[in-house]
Design a protein around this motif. Structure first.
Motif, PDB file in Angstrom:
ATOM      1  N   CYS A  58     160.719 130.617  42.886  1.00 53.30           N
ATOM      2  CA  CYS A  58     160.333 131.827  42.000  1.00 53.30           C
ATOM      3  C   CYS A  58     161.024 133.091  42.072  1.00 53.30           C
ATOM      4  CB  CYS A  58     159.073 131.799  41.539  1.00 53.30           C
ATOM      5  SG  CYS A  58     157.967 132.498  42.647  1.00 53.30           S
ATOM      6  N   TYR A  96     171.751 130.326  40.181  1.00 52.49           N
ATOM      7  CA  TYR A  96     171.471 131.533  39.029  1.00 52.49           C
ATOM      8  C   TYR A  96     171.538 132.847  39.547  1.00 52.49           C
ATOM      9  CZ  TYR A  96     167.118 132.020  41.945  1.00 52.49           C
ATOM     10  OH  TYR A  96     166.044 132.213  42.783  1.00 52.49           O
ATOM     11  N   ARG A 142     164.611 139.000  36.930  1.00 53.33           N
ATOM     12  CA  ARG A 142     164.283 137.761  36.240  1.00 53.33           C
ATOM     13  C   ARG A 142     165.347 136.773  36.310  1.00 53.33           C
ATOM     14  NH1 ARG A 142     159.874 140.096  36.060  1.00 53.33           N
ATOM     15  NH2 ARG A 142     158.417 140.097  34.351  1.00 53.33           N
ATOM     16  N   ALA A 143     164.936 135.527  36.719  1.00 50.65           N
ATOM     17  CA  ALA A 143     165.988 134.516  37.149  1.00 50.65           C
ATOM     18  C   ALA A 143     166.575 133.909  35.916  1.00 50.65           C
ATOM     19  CB  ALA A 143     165.227 133.499  37.880  1.00 50.65           C
ATOM     20  N   PHE A 144     167.895 133.880  35.620  1.00 50.63           N
ATOM     21  CA  PHE A 144     168.453 133.052  34.781  1.00 50.63           C
ATOM     22  C   PHE A 144     169.735 132.274  35.252  1.00 50.63           C
ATOM     23  CE2 PHE A 144     166.085 136.004  32.446  1.00 50.63           C
ATOM     24  CZ  PHE A 144     165.422 135.414  31.630  1.00 50.63           C
ATOM     25  N   SER A 145     169.901 131.040  35.021  1.00 49.28           N
ATOM     26  CA  SER A 145     170.974 130.109  35.527  1.00 49.28           C
ATOM     27  C   SER A 145     172.129 130.210  34.970  1.00 49.28           C
ATOM     28  CB  SER A 145     170.502 128.663  35.553  1.00 49.28           C
ATOM     29  OG  SER A 145     169.329 128.535  36.186  1.00 49.28           O
ATOM     30  N   ASN A 190     171.712 131.377  29.032  1.00 47.50           N
ATOM     31  CA  ASN A 190     171.267 130.956  27.940  1.00 47.50           C
ATOM     32  C   ASN A 190     169.545 131.335  28.011  1.00 47.50           C
ATOM     33  OD1 ASN A 190     172.994 127.879  27.824  1.00 47.50           O
ATOM     34  ND2 ASN A 190     173.576 129.822  27.285  1.00 47.50           N
ATOM     35  N   ARG A 229     165.699 131.513  26.990  1.00 48.67           N
ATOM     36  CA  ARG A 229     164.594 131.137  25.809  1.00 48.67           C
ATOM     37  C   ARG A 229     163.493 132.268  25.941  1.00 48.67           C
ATOM     38  NH1 ARG A 229     160.567 127.698  24.089  1.00 48.67           N
ATOM     39  NH2 ARG A 229     159.034 127.481  25.552  1.00 48.67           N
ATOM     40  N   LYS A 258     157.753 139.815  28.909  1.00 47.95           N
ATOM     41  CA  LYS A 258     158.423 141.121  28.679  1.00 47.95           C
ATOM     42  C   LYS A 258     159.907 141.057  28.680  1.00 47.95           C
ATOM     43  CE  LYS A 258     154.908 142.698  31.757  1.00 47.95           C
ATOM     44  NZ  LYS A 258     155.177 142.212  33.168  1.00 47.95           N
ATOM     45  N   ALA A 259     160.676 140.231  29.787  1.00 52.31           N
ATOM     46  CA  ALA A 259     162.245 140.693  29.921  1.00 52.31           C
ATOM     47  C   ALA A 259     162.732 139.506  28.651  1.00 52.31           C
ATOM     48  CB  ALA A 259     162.503 139.886  31.243  1.00 52.31           C
ATOM     49  N   THR A 260     162.135 138.378  28.451  1.00 48.59           N
ATOM     50  CA  THR A 260     162.887 137.618  27.661  1.00 48.59           C
ATOM     51  C   THR A 260     162.999 138.325  26.014  1.00 48.59           C
ATOM     52  OG1 THR A 260     161.058 136.172  27.430  1.00 48.59           O
ATOM     53  CG2 THR A 260     162.733 135.378  28.745  1.00 48.59           C
ATOM     54  N   GLU A 267     165.455 122.274  40.097  1.00 46.37           N
ATOM     55  CA  GLU A 267     165.226 123.809  39.668  1.00 46.37           C
ATOM     56  C   GLU A 267     164.190 123.930  38.634  1.00 46.37           C
ATOM     57  OE1 GLU A 267     165.961 126.530  41.085  1.00 46.37           O
ATOM     58  OE2 GLU A 267     168.008 127.122  40.554  1.00 46.37           O
ATOM     59  N   LEU A 301     160.331 128.550  36.630  1.00 50.04           N
ATOM     60  CA  LEU A 301     158.914 129.126  36.885  1.00 50.04           C
ATOM     61  C   LEU A 301     158.844 130.439  36.176  1.00 50.04           C
ATOM     62  CD1 LEU A 301     158.644 128.296  40.580  1.00 50.04           C
ATOM     63  CD2 LEU A 301     157.064 127.723  38.944  1.00 50.04           C
ATOM     64  N   ALA A 345     153.860 132.793  33.660  1.00 49.39           N
ATOM     65  CA  ALA A 345     152.922 132.090  32.932  1.00 49.39           C
ATOM     66  C   ALA A 345     152.424 130.853  34.003  1.00 49.39           C
ATOM     67  CB  ALA A 345     153.426 131.099  31.902  1.00 49.39           C
ATOM     68  N   ASN A 388     149.392 130.666  37.994  1.00 51.61           N
ATOM     69  CA  ASN A 388     148.065 130.107  38.419  1.00 51.61           C
ATOM     70  C   ASN A 388     148.007 128.668  38.555  1.00 51.61           C
ATOM     71  OD1 ASN A 388     146.859 132.721  38.362  1.00 51.61           O
ATOM     72  ND2 ASN A 388     146.139 132.574  36.374  1.00 51.61           N
TER      73      ASN A 388
HETATM   74  C1  LIG Z   1     165.617 129.637  39.431  1.00 51.34           C
HETATM   75  C2  LIG Z   1     165.041 129.872  38.021  1.00 51.34           C
HETATM   76  C3  LIG Z   1     166.153 129.908  36.900  1.00 51.34           C
HETATM   77  C4  LIG Z   1     165.904 129.933  35.517  1.00 51.34           C
HETATM   78  N1  LIG Z   1     166.899 129.774  34.423  1.00 51.34           N
HETATM   79  C5  LIG Z   1     166.376 130.267  33.353  1.00 51.34           C
HETATM   80  C6  LIG Z   1     167.472 130.124  32.292  1.00 51.34           C
HETATM   81  O1  LIG Z   1     168.643 129.672  32.680  1.00 51.34           O
HETATM   82  N2  LIG Z   1     167.305 130.196  31.023  1.00 51.34           N
HETATM   83  C7  LIG Z   1     165.817 130.441  30.653  1.00 51.34           C
HETATM   84  O2  LIG Z   1     165.561 130.724  29.603  1.00 51.34           O
HETATM   85  N3  LIG Z   1     164.848 130.835  31.739  1.00 51.34           N
HETATM   86  C8  LIG Z   1     165.089 130.654  32.888  1.00 51.34           C
HETATM   87  N4  LIG Z   1     164.166 130.614  33.985  1.00 51.34           N
HETATM   88  C9  LIG Z   1     162.947 131.160  33.505  1.00 51.34           C
HETATM   89  C10 LIG Z   1     162.881 132.661  33.410  1.00 51.34           C
HETATM   90  O3  LIG Z   1     163.155 133.535  34.563  1.00 51.34           O
HETATM   91  C11 LIG Z   1     161.275 133.181  32.897  1.00 51.34           C
HETATM   92  O4  LIG Z   1     161.346 132.547  31.489  1.00 51.34           O
HETATM   93  C12 LIG Z   1     161.450 134.645  32.828  1.00 51.34           C
HETATM   94  O5  LIG Z   1     161.310 135.162  34.045  1.00 51.34           O
HETATM   95  C13 LIG Z   1     160.263 134.961  32.044  1.00 51.34           C
HETATM   96  O6  LIG Z   1     160.295 136.755  32.005  1.00 51.34           O
HETATM   97  P1  LIG Z   1     159.481 137.337  30.879  1.00 51.34           P
HETATM   98  O7  LIG Z   1     159.301 138.762  31.727  1.00 51.34           O
HETATM   99  O8  LIG Z   1     159.892 137.145  29.659  1.00 51.34           O
HETATM  100  O9  LIG Z   1     158.128 136.715  30.938  1.00 51.34           O
HETATM  101  P2  LIG Z   1     156.807 137.261  31.728  1.00 51.34           P
HETATM  102  O10 LIG Z   1     156.429 138.441  31.100  1.00 51.34           O
HETATM  103  O11 LIG Z   1     157.079 137.358  33.400  1.00 51.34           O
HETATM  104  O12 LIG Z   1     155.528 136.214  31.450  1.00 51.34           O
HETATM  105  C14 LIG Z   1     156.099 134.938  30.681  1.00 51.34           C
HETATM  106  C15 LIG Z   1     154.730 134.386  29.834  1.00 51.34           C
HETATM  107  O13 LIG Z   1     153.602 134.393  30.614  1.00 51.34           O
HETATM  108  C16 LIG Z   1     152.574 134.956  30.405  1.00 51.34           C
HETATM  109  N5  LIG Z   1     151.976 135.439  31.587  1.00 51.34           N
HETATM  110  C17 LIG Z   1     152.216 136.636  32.474  1.00 51.34           C
HETATM  111  N6  LIG Z   1     151.382 136.659  33.374  1.00 51.34           N
HETATM  112  C18 LIG Z   1     150.629 135.479  33.247  1.00 51.34           C
HETATM  113  C19 LIG Z   1     149.721 135.031  34.299  1.00 51.34           C
HETATM  114  N7  LIG Z   1     149.147 135.680  35.485  1.00 51.34           N
HETATM  115  N8  LIG Z   1     149.177 133.961  33.836  1.00 51.34           N
HETATM  116  C20 LIG Z   1     149.279 133.424  32.674  1.00 51.34           C
HETATM  117  N9  LIG Z   1     150.348 133.796  31.876  1.00 51.34           N
HETATM  118  C21 LIG Z   1     150.775 134.625  32.430  1.00 51.34           C
HETATM  119  C22 LIG Z   1     153.143 136.174  29.504  1.00 51.34           C
HETATM  120  O14 LIG Z   1     152.241 136.639  28.502  1.00 51.34           O
HETATM  121  C23 LIG Z   1     154.162 135.565  29.127  1.00 51.34           C
HETATM  122  O15 LIG Z   1     154.010 134.664  27.930  1.00 51.34           O
HETATM  123  C24 LIG Z   1     164.448 130.267  35.013  1.00 51.34           C
HETATM  124  C25 LIG Z   1     163.485 130.738  36.136  1.00 51.34           C
HETATM  125  C26 LIG Z   1     163.961 130.267  37.631  1.00 51.34           C
HETATM  126  C27 LIG Z   1     162.802 130.519  38.451  1.00 51.34           C
END
Ligand SMILES: Cc1cc2nc3c(=O)[nH]c(=O)nc-3n(C[C@H](O)[C@H](O)[C@H](O)COP(=O)(O)OP(=O)(O)OC[C@H]3O[C@@H](n4cnc5c(N)ncnc54)[C@H](O)[C@@H]3O)c2cc1C
Length: 352
Positions: A37, A137, A149-152, A169, A171, A177-179, A333, A336, A339, A342
């Motif tokens: 992660c 990624y 933030r990780a994206f493949s 890509n 989602r 925050k990032a998405t 892969e 994570l 969210a 926990n």
């Molecule tokens: C190796 C790897 C590759 C990935 N590749 C892709 C990809 O190609 N495409 C893709 O779409 N995604 C991918 N992902 C997932 C992507 O990295 C995450 O969706 C992204 O980091 C989310 O960032 P964010 O800032 O939008 O969400 P965050 O703000 O980090 O939080 C996401 C969600 O979790 C909730 N949340 C935050 N903290 C907590 C907590 N403590 N407990 C419960 N809920 C909580 C938030 O309210 C929100 O709904 C990948 C992840 C990994 C590890």
């Protein structure tokens, strides 16, 4: 200010800047420590501190429990050094892994495409060539969001070499925050900093068994890059992709995979949706169930690559294990996010 970090059993010593994590320093100097992660959530990068002092940073309390902290464990993705340090890490040699040090890249957005109501494709022009293994990624550094933030990478290494652009890509996670920023603010012409390549989710090309890819949601990105890479290179062994989405509107790159299956006799494409949809004549259900039906519950002789949300991977792992695959046959892969902070780790399987 920097400290010396010695990594056992390699015996290698590297420089670590003050505030730089152990993992970041190792990857940038071409040393791979298993991790997933990158945010202290999953515990995959746990290492033993043999000598010296570290700050555990933001390591999650479940991923690094109190008794582990007391016993000298730390998470390389969060830990920073307070002195010269020696760690013992679980580093295994992988004959198919290329040594590609992580680098920083400046990129410019050239295209944004709505793939589905919740997934956008971003095409990012790189400031210099990026070499990577299909399936790996990058970390995106989003303004106002702490950490990467990780994206493949969703396109093939050949395409990236030709165009100088990577495709990701993304989602949209509600509340993410990032998405949210990427979906709402990132437009053509804007700059975005990335680093990479990261990860060990790539096809073990030295293995000759038939390949099975299981993908869910935006977890199609890595398998897409891997399959395009294999087919471009004339891979002749059987390849099957089982790809699941909730509904028809979310089923992106469906036409592309259908066309690939028509062009390549060794490639089979099995799309599936889990919700009811009028007119859908394809498979219905979750990825693991559809794969089980497709293979009559027997996966023996395959090498499997799974990519997507943790819950999908867990279901696929138990289905494949019941269907005669072993840990050595499976690579995952997990997408994570915070969210998953926990959630407990899988009792079934430790590799990611
Ligand atoms: C190796 C790897 C590759 C990935 N590749 C892709 C990809 O190609 N495409 C893709 O779409 N995604 C991918 N992902 C997932 C992507 O990295 C995450 O969706 C992204 O980091 C989310 O960032 P964010 O800032 O939008 O969400 P965050 O703000 O980090 O939080 C996401 C969600 O979790 C909730 N949340 C935050 N903290 C907590 C907590 N403590 N407990 C419960 N809920 C909580 C938030 O309210 C929100 O709904 C990948 C992840 C990994 C590890």
């Amino acid at each position: 200010m920097s400290y010396q970090l010695t990594l056992e059993p390699l015996g290698a010593t590297i420089e670590v800047e003050e505030g730089q994590t152990i993992l970041d320093a190792a990857l940038r100097q071409g040393i791979y420590i298993p991790h997933a992660c990158g945010h202290g959530l999953c515990g995959t990068c746990k290492v033993s501190v043999e000598d010296g002092e570290v700050d555990h940073g933001e390591a999650n309390l479940f991923a690094l429990m109190d008794f582990e902290r007391d016993n000298g464990k730390t998470l390389a993705c969060c830990a920073t050094l307070q002195s010269d340090t020696i760690i013992e890490a679980d580093i295994d040699e992988d004959p198919d892994a290329e040594v590609i040090p992580v680098q920083d890249f400046a990129t410019t957005v050239t295209r944004v495409v709505d793939l589905t109501p919740t997934i956008k494709a971003f095409f990012l022009k790189l400031d210099k060539p990026l070499h990577f293994q299909a399936g790996q990624y990058v970390q995106l550094h989003v303004p106002g969001v702490d950490g990467g933030r990780a994206f493949s990478i969703a396109n093939s290494p050949e395409e990236v070499k030709k165009t100088g652009e990577i495709e990701i890509n993304v989602r949209l996670l509600p509340g993410g925050k990032a998405t949210t920023w990427l979906h709402e603010q990132l437009k053509v012409g804007m700059a975005l900093k990335i680093s990479g390549p990261y990860g060990r989710f790539f096809v073990r090309k030295s293995q000759t068994e038939p390949l099975l890819f299981l993908a869910g949601g935006s977890g199609l990105s890595s398998p897409r890059s891997m399959i395009l890479d294999l087919l471009n290179a004339g891979h002749s062994g059987p390849i099957t992709l089982v790809y699941g989405q909730r509904n028809l509107a979310e089923l992106y790159y469906d036409d592309e995979f259908k066309a690939l299956a028509e062009r390549h006799a060794n490639f089979s494409y099995v799309p599936a949706i889990s919700e009811d949809a009028a007119g859908w004549t394809g498979q219905k259900g979750f990825v693991h169930d559809v794969a089980k039906t497709h293979f009559n519950g027997n996966f023996s002789g395959h090498k499997a690559y799974m990519c997507g949300p943790p819950v999908m991977i867990e279901s696929c792992l138990s289905t494949l294990m019941q269907g005669r695959l072993y840990e050595r046959d499976m690579y995952t892969e997990k997408f994570l996010s915070a969210a998953d902070a926990n959630d407990q780790r899988s009792p079934l399987f430790r590799r990611v």
